[in-house]
Motif scaffolding. Sequence first.
Motif, PDB file in Angstrom:
ATOM      1  N   LYS A 151     105.921  88.958  86.458  1.00 25.80           N
ATOM      2  CA  LYS A 151     104.562  88.497  86.757  1.00 25.80           C
ATOM      3  C   LYS A 151     104.451  87.042  86.328  1.00 25.80           C
ATOM      4  O   LYS A 151     103.769  86.250  86.952  1.00 25.80           O
ATOM      5  N   GLN A 152     105.173  86.702  85.242  1.00 23.94           N
ATOM      6  CA  GLN A 152     105.183  85.319  84.761  1.00 23.94           C
ATOM      7  C   GLN A 152     106.480  85.056  84.011  1.00 23.94           C
ATOM      8  O   GLN A 152     106.887  85.860  83.174  1.00 23.94           O
ATOM      9  N   GLN A 153     107.130  83.935  84.335  1.00 24.94           N
ATOM     10  CA  GLN A 153     108.333  83.519  83.608  1.00 24.94           C
ATOM     11  C   GLN A 153     107.903  82.898  82.272  1.00 24.94           C
ATOM     12  O   GLN A 153     106.797  82.374  82.152  1.00 24.94           O
ATOM     13  N   PRO A 154     108.768  82.929  81.254  1.00 21.98           N
ATOM     14  CA  PRO A 154     108.423  82.271  79.992  1.00 21.98           C
ATOM     15  C   PRO A 154     108.409  80.757  80.162  1.00 21.98           C
ATOM     16  O   PRO A 154     109.034  80.223  81.088  1.00 21.98           O
ATOM     17  N   ALA A 155     107.718  80.068  79.273  1.00 27.54           N
ATOM     18  CA  ALA A 155     107.636  78.609  79.330  1.00 27.54           C
ATOM     19  C   ALA A 155     109.028  77.995  79.231  1.00 27.54           C
ATOM     20  O   ALA A 155     109.823  78.373  78.368  1.00 27.54           O
ATOM     21  N   HIS A 156     109.321  77.082  80.149  1.00 24.11           N
ATOM     22  CA  HIS A 156     110.547  76.280  80.137  1.00 24.11           C
ATOM     23  C   HIS A 156     111.833  77.108  80.249  1.00 24.11           C
ATOM     24  O   HIS A 156     112.891  76.659  79.853  1.00 24.11           O
ATOM     25  N   MET A 157     111.717  78.327  80.767  1.00 24.41           N
ATOM     26  CA  MET A 157     112.882  79.199  80.919  1.00 24.41           C
ATOM     27  C   MET A 157     112.858  79.874  82.286  1.00 24.41           C
ATOM     28  O   MET A 157     111.811  79.953  82.933  1.00 24.41           O
ATOM     29  N   THR A 158     114.016  80.380  82.681  1.00 22.89           N
ATOM     30  CA  THR A 158     114.130  81.193  83.886  1.00 22.89           C
ATOM     31  C   THR A 158     114.873  82.466  83.503  1.00 22.89           C
ATOM     32  O   THR A 158     115.915  82.412  82.847  1.00 22.89           O
ATOM     33  N   CYS A 159     114.297  83.610  83.901  1.00 27.39           N
ATOM     34  CA  CYS A 159     114.902  84.908  83.582  1.00 27.39           C
ATOM     35  C   CYS A 159     115.298  85.631  84.861  1.00 27.39           C
ATOM     36  O   CYS A 159     114.689  85.427  85.914  1.00 27.39           O
ATOM     37  N   GLY A 160     116.285  86.478  84.761  1.00 27.45           N
ATOM     38  CA  GLY A 160     116.712  87.332  85.866  1.00 27.45           C
ATOM     39  C   GLY A 160     116.791  88.775  85.385  1.00 27.45           C
ATOM     40  O   GLY A 160     116.850  89.038  84.174  1.00 27.45           O
ATOM     41  N   ILE A 161     116.782  89.707  86.347  1.00 27.74           N
ATOM     42  CA  ILE A 161     116.827  91.135  86.009  1.00 27.74           C
ATOM     43  C   ILE A 161     118.020  91.784  86.699  1.00 27.74           C
ATOM     44  O   ILE A 161     118.248  91.574  87.890  1.00 27.74           O
ATOM     45  N   ASN A 162     118.746  92.610  85.955  1.00 27.73           N
ATOM     46  CA  ASN A 162     119.819  93.417  86.508  1.00 27.73           C
ATOM     47  C   ASN A 162     119.425  94.883  86.327  1.00 27.73           C
ATOM     48  O   ASN A 162     119.040  95.289  85.234  1.00 27.73           O
ATOM     49  N   GLY A 163     119.493  95.675  87.385  1.00 27.95           N
ATOM     50  CA  GLY A 163     119.151  97.094  87.303  1.00 27.95           C
ATOM     51  C   GLY A 163     117.656  97.339  87.213  1.00 27.95           C
ATOM     52  O   GLY A 163     117.237  98.324  86.619  1.00 27.95           O
ATOM     53  N   GLY A 164     116.873  96.451  87.807  1.00 27.77           N
ATOM     54  CA  GLY A 164     115.424  96.543  87.684  1.00 27.77           C
ATOM     55  C   GLY A 164     114.724  97.380  88.727  1.00 27.77           C
ATOM     56  O   GLY A 164     113.497  97.485  88.707  1.00 27.77           O
ATOM     57  N   SER A 165     115.464  98.011  89.634  1.00 28.41           N
ATOM     58  CA  SER A 165     114.791  98.842  90.643  1.00 28.41           C
ATOM     59  C   SER A 165     115.643 100.072  90.942  1.00 28.41           C
ATOM     60  O   SER A 165     116.849 100.075  90.744  1.00 28.41           O
ATOM     61  N   GLY A 166     114.963 101.102  91.398  1.00 27.50           N
ATOM     62  CA  GLY A 166     115.640 102.352  91.715  1.00 27.50           C
ATOM     63  C   GLY A 166     114.646 103.485  91.783  1.00 27.50           C
ATOM     64  O   GLY A 166     113.446 103.268  91.950  1.00 27.50           O
ATOM     65  N   SER A 167     115.149 104.688  91.635  1.00 27.34           N
ATOM     66  CA  SER A 167     114.317 105.885  91.681  1.00 27.34           C
ATOM     67  C   SER A 167     114.590 106.720  90.437  1.00 27.34           C
ATOM     68  O   SER A 167     115.748 106.972  90.099  1.00 27.34           O
ATOM     69  N   ALA A 168     113.542 107.102  89.747  1.00 30.38           N
ATOM     70  CA  ALA A 168     113.685 107.867  88.510  1.00 30.38           C
ATOM     71  C   ALA A 168     114.406 109.181  88.775  1.00 30.38           C
ATOM     72  O   ALA A 168     114.086 109.901  89.710  1.00 30.38           O
TER      73      ALA A 168
END
Length: 193
Positions: free
Chosen positions: A76-93
Motif C-alpha cells: 500500500k506504501q513503500q518505506p521512505a527512501h527504500m524499495t521493497c519486493g515480495i517473494n511468495g506473496g500470492s496464492g491460495s490458502a
Amino acid sequence: MKLSCLRPLAALLLTLGLAACGGKASYEVAGTISGLNNEGLILANGSDTLPVPAGKTSFTFAKRIDYGTDYNITFKQQPAHMTCGINGGSGSAGHYINISAAVTCSQNRYTVGGTVSGLTVEGLVLINGSATTTVAKDATTFTMASSVAYGDPYGISVSVQPKGLQCVVQPGTEKGTMGEANVTTVKVACNPV
C-alpha cells in the motif's frame, strides 16, 4: 453416574463431527522482512492493511483466511527512501501448511556525476570510495559507474591524472550526502601542466 461421564464425551464427538463436516481451516497470512531500515512500509492483503515499523523482521496480518481463499500481499506504501519486493506473496490458502511471504527491502540508490572541461587526452580516472570511473577524452560530462545509497556520503576525487593535464574537482561540488535524486553537479576542470 455413568450418564454424567457420557454427556461430555457425546458433546465432544458432536463438536468434532460438525467441524469435520463443515468447519474450515483458517490460515495466518505472515512472512519475513529483511533490510527494513526506514519507517513508512504498509502491506496490504485485500482490504486488510498492516503498517510495519522499521527494524521488524516478520509480519502477520490480523485477519486469518479460510482454506481455499486467495491471498495477494501488496504494498500500500513503500518505506521512505527504500524499495521493497515480495517473494511468495500470492496464492491460495491450503496449498501449503503455512502462508509465508518474504519481503526484502533496500535503500534507493542514485548516480553521481557532473561536467568536465578541458579534457583533451585519455587517462582521467575519478574515484568515489573504492569505485573508479575512467572518463573518455573530450568528454564534457561523466557519471560514476557505482551508484550511492540514499543517506550515504559520497566524495569524488581524481585518482589518475591524464598525461600533460592537471584535473581538479572544484571545491564545494566534490562531496555530499546522497539525497533522493541523481547528483549531476560535480565539476571537474582540466588544464595543461
